[in-house]
Design an enzyme around this catalytic site. Structure first.
Site, PDB file in Angstrom:
ATOM      1  N   PHE A 112     -28.283  45.619  -3.824  1.00 19.72           N
ATOM      2  CA  PHE A 112     -27.849  46.865  -4.223  1.00 19.72           C
ATOM      3  C   PHE A 112     -27.945  47.236  -5.360  1.00 19.72           C
ATOM      4  O   PHE A 112     -28.796  48.382  -6.052  1.00 19.72           O
ATOM      5  CB  PHE A 112     -26.005  47.468  -3.761  1.00 19.72           C
ATOM      6  N   HIS A 146     -28.458  53.177   1.688  1.00 21.46           N
ATOM      7  CA  HIS A 146     -28.990  52.305   0.614  1.00 21.46           C
ATOM      8  C   HIS A 146     -28.859  51.175   1.474  1.00 21.46           C
ATOM      9  O   HIS A 146     -29.786  50.941   1.592  1.00 21.46           O
ATOM     10  CB  HIS A 146     -28.375  52.940  -0.731  1.00 21.46           C
ATOM     11  N   ASP A 172     -23.606  52.371   2.179  1.00 20.76           N
ATOM     12  CA  ASP A 172     -23.788  53.495   2.334  1.00 20.76           C
ATOM     13  C   ASP A 172     -25.112  53.818   3.076  1.00 20.76           C
ATOM     14  O   ASP A 172     -25.795  52.741   3.369  1.00 20.76           O
ATOM     15  CB  ASP A 172     -23.845  54.338   1.230  1.00 20.76           C
ATOM     16  N   PRO A 211     -19.439  47.524   1.295  1.00 18.11           N
ATOM     17  CA  PRO A 211     -19.401  48.858   0.791  1.00 18.11           C
ATOM     18  C   PRO A 211     -21.243  49.417   1.801  1.00 18.11           C
ATOM     19  O   PRO A 211     -21.748  49.023   1.388  1.00 18.11           O
ATOM     20  CB  PRO A 211     -19.277  49.499  -0.485  1.00 18.11           C
ATOM     21  N   LYS A 245     -16.408  53.658   3.216  1.00 16.25           N
ATOM     22  CA  LYS A 245     -16.856  53.458   2.497  1.00 16.25           C
ATOM     23  C   LYS A 245     -16.754  53.275   0.935  1.00 16.25           C
ATOM     24  O   LYS A 245     -16.367  52.311  -0.133  1.00 16.25           O
ATOM     25  CB  LYS A 245     -18.747  53.946   2.087  1.00 16.25           C
ATOM     26  N   ASN A 256     -21.397  62.378  -1.922  1.00 15.15           N
ATOM     27  CA  ASN A 256     -22.711  63.374  -1.838  1.00 15.15           C
ATOM     28  C   ASN A 256     -23.186  63.691  -3.538  1.00 15.15           C
ATOM     29  O   ASN A 256     -23.508  64.353  -4.341  1.00 15.15           O
ATOM     30  CB  ASN A 256     -22.522  63.983  -1.213  1.00 15.15           C
TER      31      ASN A 256
END
Length: 388
Positions: A346, A298, A296, A294, A277, A178
């Site tokens: 990413f 996004h 997330d 990984p 993650k 977060n």
């Protein structure tokens, strides 16, 4: 007071190795969120801590330049070391004299120079950036398998995966939950300043080594980090360090490099504050698991938006199954280095790099130049044949 090194001030204090920008771009690789210890201290110059030393890196088209600073303790022992190493210093002075004809004046273009005493530091640098991996070949393979990647790769060249210290990588990524990159950088910086050993001061900036496992495991750490704004992450950091120290030992994280990917990921997930993650990030960025992807929100968005990936349709949050399905989707598409390819996309999705998409792609320019050369050569050949 010592200052940050700048290449334009002269090359004498710098060392170098051959490395094209297509194989490594410092701005993208160090600024895309896989490490939080590097900052741009001058235009195109990145300073950070690696291997217990402070480095400044910069690059020209085909050369990676590096300057390594003396630590505080090294500076204090400098005179004694000089006396003990008189012969070596004489040899070094001779080497420098021989190089005088090669080194240019400060205002001229830099010339790459590599001396014998660079060996250990060059090995560290090559290992950190995994320069044994041919990125150009991987980009071509991914581009052939994936038209969308090929389009992105024309702009975002030279994005490499780092091979970070596992302890630093793990505890840095526990801070990422977060959170966003700039805030994580601040947290990691405060963590090192509070619990790490001082290394050196450059201009007004002090640099610290990453804290040891024993320092992180101390019972006072949680309260200290809460005071520094870490919130609930403070408990995870201290408890994970203590669990590793008490249950596994200091070499456990390093040992995960030699076990299969899923085994390493599952082992990391037994630690407080480590979800799928974070475990995948640590596997990819420090434990040699190039196929770790990984995931997330996004990456989930990229999968849906750019690849019409149906995984998780109708779901509002990431689950373990969705992590696995998206990871498997990209592993099937990109192969054994899927984690590296994922990081290019990413990086391309980060707001800070969106302006690059407005610039002419490097590869496109190179291809146009190559076509122009072919046309010129063809015309020259025709002219020669006509004259004959």
């Amino acid at each position: 007071m010592a200052k940050h090194a700048v290449l334009s001030a002269g090359t004498k204090a710098w060392r170098s190795l051959t490395c094209a920008k297509s194989e490594l771009r410092l701005d993208l690789t160090l600024g895309c969120g896989q490490t939080f210890r590097w900052g741009e201290t001058a235009d195109g110059h990145w300073t950070g801590v690696m291997g217990g030393r402070v480095w400044t890196l910069t690059q020209t088209d085909d050369t990676l330049w590096y300057h390594v600073y003396n630590n505080h303790d090294t500076q204090e022992e400098k005179s004694g070391r000089k006396r003990r190493a008189g012969v070596s210093l004489q040899r070094l002075n001779k080497s420098e004299k021989r190089l005088k004809g090669v080194l240019k004046e400060e205002e001229e273009a830099p010339v790459a120079v590599t001396l014998d005493y660079d060996t250990d530091e060059e090995k560290m640098l090559r290992d950190y950036f995994q320069l044994n991996v041919n990125l150009g070949d991987l980009y071509r393979e991914w581009g052939e398998a994936d038209p969308h990647f090929k389009h992105i790769a024309n702009i975002f060249t030279g994005v490499r995966m780092l091979r970070q210290d596992p302890t630093e990588c793990l505890f840095s990524f526990i801070c990422t939950s977060n959170n966003h990159i700039s805030r994580i950088q601040g947290m990691v910086g405060r963590l090192c300043q509070s619990l790490g050993s001082p290394l050196c001061q450059l201009d007004q900036t002090s640099y610290y080594d990453f804290p040891s496992l024993s320092a992180l495991a101390d019972s006072s750490v949680e309260a200290c980090l809460r005071d520094l704004g870490f919130g609930y992450r403070a408990r995870f950091l201290q408890q994970s360090a203590k669990q590793i120290q008490d249950t596994h030992g200091p070499q456990w994280l390093q040992g995960l490099r030699s076990v299969p990917y899923l085994q390493a990921r599952d082992a990391l997930r037994t630690l407080p504050g480590v979800g799928v993650k974070v475990a995948d990030c640590v596997c990819l960025m420090s434990l040699d698991k190039a196929d770790a992807v990984p995931v997330d929100t996004h990456v989930w968005q990229i999968a849906k938006r750019d690849y019409n990936c149906a995984a998780g349709t109708g779901q509002k949050s990431l689950t373990d199954k969705l992590h696995r399905d998206i990871g498997d989707f990209f592993r099937e598409l990109w192969g054994p280095y899927a984690g590296w390819a994922h990081s290019v996309l990413f990086c391309a999705d980060l707001k800070k790099f969106q302006k690059l998409k407005e610039m002419p792609p490097l590869k496109q320019e190179e291809e146009e130049e190559e076509e122009e050369k072919k046309v010129v050569n063809k015309k020259a050949k025709i002219k020669t044949e006509e004259e004959l």
